[in-house]
Motif scaffolding. Structure first.
Motif, PDB file in Angstrom:
ATOM      1  N   SER A 104      31.831 -42.722  13.295  1.00  8.14           N
ATOM      2  CA  SER A 104      32.824 -41.682  13.026  1.00  8.14           C
ATOM      3  C   SER A 104      33.727 -41.479  14.237  1.00  8.14           C
ATOM      4  O   SER A 104      33.392 -41.867  15.363  1.00  8.14           O
ATOM      5  CB  SER A 104      32.146 -40.362  12.646  1.00  8.14           C
ATOM      6  OG  SER A 104      31.318 -39.907  13.705  1.00  8.14           O
ATOM      7  N   ILE A 105      34.873 -40.866  14.004  1.00  9.63           N
ATOM      8  CA  ILE A 105      35.888 -40.686  15.046  1.00  9.63           C
ATOM      9  C   ILE A 105      35.753 -39.294  15.664  1.00  9.63           C
ATOM     10  O   ILE A 105      35.756 -38.289  14.964  1.00  9.63           O
ATOM     11  CB  ILE A 105      37.303 -40.858  14.469  1.00  9.63           C
ATOM     12  CG1 ILE A 105      37.498 -42.297  13.988  1.00  9.63           C
ATOM     13  CG2 ILE A 105      38.358 -40.496  15.517  1.00  9.63           C
ATOM     14  CD1 ILE A 105      38.823 -42.528  13.287  1.00  9.63           C
ATOM     15  N   GLU A 106      35.613 -39.256  16.987  1.00 10.30           N
ATOM     16  CA  GLU A 106      35.613 -37.978  17.695  1.00 10.30           C
ATOM     17  C   GLU A 106      37.032 -37.516  17.961  1.00 10.30           C
ATOM     18  O   GLU A 106      37.377 -36.352  17.786  1.00 10.30           O
ATOM     19  CB  GLU A 106      34.849 -38.087  19.015  1.00 10.30           C
ATOM     20  CG  GLU A 106      34.830 -36.797  19.810  1.00 10.30           C
ATOM     21  CD  GLU A 106      34.071 -36.922  21.114  1.00 10.30           C
ATOM     22  OE1 GLU A 106      34.717 -37.168  22.150  1.00 10.30           O
ATOM     23  OE2 GLU A 106      32.832 -36.788  21.103  1.00 10.30           O
ATOM     24  N   SER A 107      37.899 -38.446  18.406  1.00  9.47           N
ATOM     25  CA  SER A 107      39.301 -38.111  18.650  1.00  9.47           C
ATOM     26  C   SER A 107      40.156 -39.349  18.483  1.00  9.47           C
ATOM     27  O   SER A 107      39.676 -40.486  18.616  1.00  9.47           O
ATOM     28  CB  SER A 107      39.502 -37.518  20.052  1.00  9.47           C
ATOM     29  OG  SER A 107      39.214 -38.480  21.047  1.00  9.47           O
ATOM     30  N   MET A 108      41.416 -39.118  18.157  1.00  6.18           N
ATOM     31  CA  MET A 108      42.365 -40.220  18.033  1.00  6.18           C
ATOM     32  C   MET A 108      43.672 -39.828  18.678  1.00  6.18           C
ATOM     33  O   MET A 108      44.121 -38.679  18.538  1.00  6.18           O
ATOM     34  CB  MET A 108      42.598 -40.576  16.566  1.00  6.18           C
ATOM     35  CG  MET A 108      43.511 -41.790  16.382  1.00  6.18           C
ATOM     36  SD  MET A 108      43.871 -42.108  14.641  1.00  6.18           S
ATOM     37  CE  MET A 108      44.987 -40.746  14.298  1.00  6.18           C
TER      38      MET A 108
END
Length: 451
Positions: free
Chosen positions: A388-392
């Motif tokens: 999963s993505i924490e930040s982009m």
């Protein structure tokens, strides 16, 4: 109590380079002070060198110089090995240990490859083998791990243990210098060798990671057990992207205990790492070193100081010399040999694990096609691999944290993932490289967070 002359502790020094010359000077000029601290007279019996006429940082008295290291080893109670490398250092250390002489060394390359064997010889003969100077220069780190934390359970050791690479990365972060210019400046200042490969490729740090892991987890690890990446691929774009997201890039040596997993063991790794700027290690500047230790009861500890150079390293060598000489002094008074319990135990069932067993986060920098649906396609790949993505971040557009939004505002995407298995993260990157919408994956760096 008066100590007779026959009880003088004779020290043989192998090597008179930058560190060796400082050690020789201390043993000669501070002999009375060292003897008082030991409790028994000590004397430098000789210094083995290849060329007695070579210029040195301190002019060693000619009568101390010898080109016969074997004879010096055979006549010494305590041998200080500062030759470096594998041979003849290993042969001379083994020769000393087998005759029961104590050995102090800072030879990280030898210890990382043959440390278990040398400790076994020391255990067999009752000789002492100490090597505080092999990691962190003047920083007292090995003895605290070995002794002060011996009643605790260390779970992780993480450190900046190479001053050259820390100086380079610090210059890139604070001045905007590119890698080549920062390396050239490090060489000019004497932080880096003419051939800097061992430093910038991570080999020096990997040897130290093996030593730290061995002492922290009481199990024999070698250089070959350490996953290793250097800093040569770190770009100024990586440095700037890390800074924009609140991170700094450091070359870290990490040894982590996975004993609570189904397949227990230790993962040892060296690689460039994004650290939050709030982490204690993030503030380590220039050529300084620091080691961060996590233990179940003691919690978080950090050891910081000068990590390289003749004077700092000689300080660590002399600390071991005094500690060993004190033990020898007691043995002389009792007229019985003292045994020494080695810090390495092959009985501990903690094998080295491949990096795929680690749990990490990734920073991924990609150039992507400038069209709708790109972010959704990238997110699908991550989800398929349980990542999963924490930040982009899309340079030139807003930063999106905690969720994914489709956008066509830019052709560059920078992602920080949540924690996942290294195996899943690696598979994710491999699939991303094959997507039509991904033009190129520029950088993949690991991230350490404050847990």
């Amino acid at each position: 109590m008066m100590v007779s002359a026959e009880d003088t502790i004779t020290i043989g020094l192998l090597g008179a380079g930058s560190v060796g010359a400082h050690v020789a000077r201390t043993l000669v000029e501070e002999r009375e002070l060292i003897s008082a601290r030991v409790g028994t007279p000590v004397r430098l019996g000789g210094v083995a060198v290849r060329d007695p006429e070579a210029p040195r940082d301190w002019k060693i008295p000619g009568e101390l110089l010898t080109t016969d290291p074997e004879a010096l080893v055979d006549s010494s109670d305590l041998v200080i090995e500062l030759i470096g490398g594998l041979e003849p250092a290993e042969e001379l250390i083994e020769r000393a240990l087998r005759r029961g002489a104590a050995v102090v060394t800072g030879n990280k390359a030898l210890l990382a490859s043959r440390g278990a064997e040398l400790n076994a010889i020391a255990a067999e003969t009752g000789a002492m083998l100490r090597y505080e100077a092999s990691v962190g220069g003047a920083i007292p780190i090995l003895r605290p791990i070995e002794e002060s934390l011996s009643g605790d359970r260390v779970t992780k050791v993480m450190g900046i243990v190479n001053g050259t690479t820390n100086y380079i990365l610090d210059q890139m972060d604070t001045t905007g210098a590119v890698f080549g210019d920062a390396l050239a400046e490090a060489q000019k200042l004497g932080y880096a060798e003419a051939d800097p490969t061992a430093d910038v490729a991570g080999h020096d740090a990997a040897a130290k990671a093996a030593i730290l892991g061995t002492l922290a987890f009481h199990a024999p690890f070698s250089f070959d057990d350490v996953y290793c990446e250097g800093i040569t691929e770190v770009t100024q774009d990586d440095i700037e992207a890390a800074a924009a997201s609140g991170y700094v890039i450091k070359l870290l040596a990490i040894a982590e205990n996975h004993s609570k997993d189904q397949a227990p063991g230790v993962v040892l790794r060296v690689h460039p790492t994004l650290l939050p700027r709030t982490h204690p290690l993030a503030s380590v500047r220039g050529a300084f070193n620091a080691v961060f230790v996590v233990a179940e009861n003691a919690g978080e500890l950090m050891f910081y100081g000068q990590g390289a150079g003749g004077k700092p390293t000689s300080s660590a060598i002399m600390g071991d010399v005094v500690a060993v000489a004190r033990t020898l002094s007691i043995g002389k008074e009792l007229r019985t040999p003292l045994t020494y319990t080695p810090t390495i135990s092959s009985e501990v069932d903690l094998p080295p694990l491949p990096i795929e067993k680690a749990t990490t986060q990734y920073y991924i920098d990609m150039d992507v096609a400038d069209r709708e649906g790109v972010i959704a396609e990238i997110a699908r790949v991550l989800a398929d691999h349980h990542v999963s993505i924490e930040s982009m971040r899309q340079p030139g557009s807003v930063t999106v944290e905690g969720e994914v939004e489709d956008s066509s505002n830019g052709a560059k995407v920078q992602i920080v993932t949540h924690l996942a298995s290294e195996k899943d993260l690696h598979a994710t990157v491999q699939e991303l490289r094959g997507l039509d919408v991904v033009q190129v994956v520029n950088s993949v760096l690991r991230v350490e967070i404050e847990k």
